[in-house]
Enzyme design. Structure first.
Site, mmCIF file in Angstrom:
data_model
loop_
_atom_site.group_PDB
_atom_site.id
_atom_site.type_symbol
_atom_site.label_atom_id
_atom_site.label_comp_id
_atom_site.label_asym_id
_atom_site.label_seq_id
_atom_site.Cartn_x
_atom_site.Cartn_y
_atom_site.Cartn_z
ATOM 1 N N TYR A 208 0.830 -1.202 0.000
ATOM 2 C CA TYR A 208 0.000 0.000 0.000
ATOM 3 C C TYR A 208 0.868 1.257 0.000
ATOM 4 C CZ TYR A 208 1.178 0.673 4.920
ATOM 5 O OH TYR A 208 1.873 0.874 6.096
ATOM 6 N N PHE B 77 2.099 9.512 4.074
ATOM 7 C CA PHE B 77 2.452 9.282 5.480
ATOM 8 C C PHE B 77 3.051 7.903 5.709
ATOM 9 C CE2 PHE B 77 -1.979 7.892 5.225
ATOM 10 C CZ PHE B 77 -1.944 6.651 5.859
ATOM 11 N N ASP B 78 2.879 6.973 4.757
ATOM 12 C CA ASP B 78 3.440 5.637 4.950
ATOM 13 C C ASP B 78 3.369 4.869 3.636
ATOM 14 O OD1 ASP B 78 4.630 3.517 6.194
ATOM 15 O OD2 ASP B 78 2.828 2.811 7.222
ATOM 16 N N ILE C 52 -7.091 -0.640 11.483
ATOM 17 C CA ILE C 52 -8.115 0.375 11.698
ATOM 18 C C ILE C 52 -9.408 -0.119 11.050
ATOM 19 C CG2 ILE C 52 -6.501 2.303 11.900
ATOM 20 C CD1 ILE C 52 -7.079 2.967 8.958
ATOM 21 N N TYR D 242 -7.750 6.931 12.641
ATOM 22 C CA TYR D 242 -7.074 7.196 13.921
ATOM 23 C C TYR D 242 -7.755 8.287 14.736
ATOM 24 C CZ TYR D 242 -3.374 4.303 11.989
ATOM 25 O OH TYR D 242 -2.670 3.252 11.456
ATOM 26 N N PHE E 72 -5.690 5.070 0.937
ATOM 27 C CA PHE E 72 -4.774 3.952 0.715
ATOM 28 C C PHE E 72 -4.930 3.438 -0.712
ATOM 29 C CE2 PHE E 72 -5.668 3.898 5.264
ATOM 30 C CZ PHE E 72 -4.406 3.724 5.819
#
Length: 563
Positions: free
Chosen positions: A165, A175-176, A195, A221, A238
Site C-alpha cells: 500500500y 504518510f506511509d 483500523i 485514527y 490507501f
C-alpha cells in the site's frame, strides 16, 4: 464518486477593489488556486481541517496562524462554531484549494473585537488551504483500479492477507508506504488488527486487485491521529495491491491440468519421483523453477523430504501428468518463509509436470508387442545378438537409437556389456520379436546417470531382435552339444593316417558345427579359434595331433581351450 469541476454552491458577493472606502457588506472570496480535480466540496455540517494565516485588512498585520502553531485547524462548518464569515467563506471549497477570504466586521468580531488582538470593526483576511473534508455520515469509499479477469476467491473476515500500500492524507501528502520498506503488510482481517476502515476496505478483494480505499477519520485514527505522520481527524487514502490471501482452515488445492490416457499406475508413499515445476506466488511472481536449472526435482514421495503440501500433492500422480498445486503457508514455509526468496506466510503455487517415478522394489517391466509364429530359438546368456533399439525417457524424450548408426547394436548376453535392465529385456527373445521394456534406475544408470541420461531416470526401450548366434560359456571357445565322439581321435582322423594336421582338424570341427554336434564361440574369427584349440592339443608343437597327445590330456585337468 464522480469527479466534478469545483463550483461554489452559494452566492458570493465579490467586491471590486476600489480607491474608495466603501464598507464590505458580505464575504469576499478570492479562489486563487483551484485543483484540477475536485471529488468533493464543503457543505454545511461537514468537518474540515485547514491551515490559515489571518491578517488585518487595514495594515496586513498578522493576528493568527495555524502554520505558526504547527497544527491545522479543525471545525464543523455551518453550525455556528466558526465566525459567520468563515462559515460562509469555506462553503464549496475543495481539498488543496487555496482561498483568500475577506470578512467584514459584522460577520467577524464586530464592534467589540477580541482580546486586544483584533480591534473593533476590523475587516479580516484569511488565507486558507483546505486539507480535509469529512462528515459523520461518511462511509469507507472504495474505488477499484484493477481487477484480474479471473478471481476464484475474494477476501472475507478471518482471512490472512498480505498487501502492499501507499498511504496518503486526503491532500495527497504521503504518510506511509509498504513499498518503501520493501515488504508487504501482513495481517488477519476482521480481528481488530487494523483500523476499522481498512478492515472494511480490504473485504471482497482478489489477489492482484488494486483499490483506492478512502477512510474517514472516525474509522481511522480519529482525534488522536498516529504519531507525527497522521494528524488528528485525518481522512486517509490507501492505494492497495493485494498480494496474497489464505485462511488458516485452508487445505491443499490441486487442479489437474493434463492427465495422460491409459494411466495404469499412480504414485504412492515410498516411490521416487522426478518432476519439473514452476513456483510462483498467488500474484504470479516467480520464486523458483526447475526448468531454469535444466534439471528435474527428484525426491521420495511421502517421506517428509519436501514441504508438507507438496508431499501430499505428489500422491496419486501418473507419469506425464500436469497439475497446479496451491499450498497454504501452514503447509509450506509458514510464518518464517525462506530468506529473501519466500516471504513469511506466503501461499505458494506450483505448476508441476511428472517426468517419471519408480519404486526401489521395481523390477524390469517387459511387454511383448510382436512375436513371430516360429519361435523355437530364444536368446540366453552367452549368445551373440544383434538388435535395434530406441531409448527414451518416460516423457518421450529420445536419448539414443540404433538408427543413429550404420548397423544394429551387437552384444553378448551375460558379458556385462549393457545395463542390467536392457540385458534382462533382451533375454528370451526370438529373431523378429519386438518388445517395450521399462527399466527403473537401479536396473539402469542409477542415481548418477550417464552421458545424456539424467540421474535416477527411468528408461523406456523399444527393442527388436535382428540376429541370434547361440553362444558358449564364458572362457570356452568350443562346446559339444551333447556327448562328443568316443573315442575322439579316430573321429578326428578323417583320412585314417594316425595323425591330424591343422587343416584336417579344422575340417573335423566345422563338420561338428554343421551337423549341430558342437558350437564355436560366436563373434570371434573362426580360423583363429580353431588354431588356438589345435595348438593347445598339439602338445609337442610339431604341427600335428597324434592319439597319444589326446591320451596325455585326458589324464590332466581339462582346460577351456581343449576338446
Amino acid at each position: 464518486m464522480d469527479l466534478v469541476r469545483p463550483s461554489v454552491l452559494f452566492l458570493l458577493h465579490v467586491l471590486s477593489v476600489k480607491c474608495s472606502h466603501e464598507p464590505l457588506v458580505d464575504v469576499e472570496v478570492d479562489r486563487y488556486h483551484i485543483p484540477k480535480v475536485c471529488s468533493r466540496e464543503v457543505q454545511t455540517e461537514d468537518f474540515v481541517r485547514y491551515h490559515f494565516n489571518g491578517t488585518l485588512f487595514a495594515d496586513g498585520k498578522k493576528f493568527d496562524s495555524s502554520h505558526d502553531r504547527g497544527k491545522a485547524f479543525i471545525s464543523q462548518v455551518g453550525l455556528g462554531r466558526l465566525i459567520t464569515g468563515m462559515d460562509r467563506g469555506l462553503q464549496g471549497m475543495c481539498v488543496n484549494e487555496r482561498r483568500k477570504i475577506t470578512i467584514p466586521p459584522h460577520l467577524a468580531f464586530g464592534s467589540i473585537g477580541t482580546g486586544g488582538v483584533i480591534p473593533a470593526d476590523a475587516v479580516l483576511v484569511y488565507d486558507v488551504l483546505l486539507l480535509d473534508i469529512w462528515n459523520t455520515e461518511d462511509k469507507v469509499l472504495i474505488r477499484t483500479l484493477h481487477k484480474p479477469a479471473s478471481c476464484n476467491r475474494s477476501t472475507v473476515a478471518s482471512d490472512f492477507v498480505r498487501y502492499h500500500y501507499n498511504g496518503t492524507l486526503l491532500s495527497g501528502e504521503a504518510f506511509d508506504s509498504s513499498y518503501s520498506r520493501n515488504t508487504t503488510y501482513d495481517t488477519y482481517l476482521g480481528q481488530g488488527d487494523l483500523i476499522k476502515g481498512m478492515d472494511e476496505g480490504l473485504l471482497g478483494m482478489c489477489v492482484a486487485e488494486r483499490r483506492i480505499v478512502i477512510v474517514p477519520p472516525f474509522l481511522a485514527y480519529g482525534e488522536n491521529g498516529s504519531g507525527t505522520t497522521v494528524p488528528p481527524q485525518a481522512t486517509l487514502v490507501f492505494e492497495v495491491l493485494l498480494v496474497d490471501l489464505f485462511n488458516p482452515k485452508d487445505d491443499l488445492i490441486v487442479e489437474v491440468k493434463e492427465a495422460p490416457k491409459g494411466c495404469t499406475r499412480r504414485t504412492v508413499t515410498g516411490d521416487y519421483i522426478r518432476y519439473h515445476y514452476n513456483g510462483t506466488f498467488q500474484d504470479g511472481t516467480a520464486f523458483d523453477s526447475s526448468y531454469q536449472r535444466n534439471s528435474t526435482y527428484n525426491t521420495y514421495v511421502g517421506k517428509g523430504y519436501v514441504i508438507q503440501g507438496m508431499d501430499k500433492a505428489l500422491q496419486g500422480l501418473c507419469m506425464g501428468e500436469k497439475r497446479r498445486i496451491t499450498v497454504p503457508p501452514h503447509m509450506a514455509y509458514g510464518e518464517d518463509g525462506v530468506g529473501d526468496i519466500i516471504p513469511g506466510s506466503a501461499v505458494l503455487v506450483f505448476e508441476i509436470h511428472v517426468i517419471d517415478f519408480h519404486n526401489p522394489k521395481d523390477t524390469v517391466k517387459i511387454k511383448v508387442t510382436h512375436k513371430p509364429q516360429d519361435c523355437n530359438l530364444m536368446s540366453e546368456a552367452d549368445d551373440l545378438i544383434q538388435y535395434r533399439y530406441n531409448c527414451s525417457l518416460m516423457d518421450g524424450t529420445l536419448l539414443y537409437s540404433s538408427d543413429h548408426y550404420e548397423s544394429p547394436s551387437i552384444t553378448t548376453l551375460g558379458a556385462n556389456k549393457v545395463i542390467h535392465g536392457l540385458e534382462e529385456g533382451l533375454r528370451g527373445m526370438c529373431v523378429g520379436e519386438r518388445r517395450k521394456v521399462v527399466v527403473p534406475p537401479h536396473w539402469g544408470h542409477g542415481e548418477d546417470g550417464a552421458g545424456g541420461v539424467p540421474k535416477s531416470a527411468v528408461l523406456f526401450f523399444e527393442l527388436e531382435l535382428v540376429e541370434l548366434q547361440k553362444g558358449v560359456p564364458e572362457g570356452y571357445m568350443f562346446v559339444w552339444l551333447g556327448n562328443g565322439p568316443d573315442p575322439l581321435f579316430p573321429a578326428m582322423d578323417l583320412n585314417g593316417d594316425k595323425e591330424v594336421p591343422l587343416e584336417e582338424f579344422s575340417s573335423f570341427i566345422m563338420i561338428q558345427v554343421k551337423e549341430g554336434k558342437g558350437r564355436l564361440r560366436p563373434g570371434v574369427d573362426t580360423d583363429s579359434i580353431i588354431k588356438d584349440i589345435f595348438n593347445n592339443q598339439d602338445r609337442n608343437a610339431d604341427g600335428k595331433i597324434v592319439e597319444d597327445e589326446l591320451k596325455e590330456q585326458a589324464e590332466e585337468p581339462v582346460t577351456r581351450d581343449e576338446l
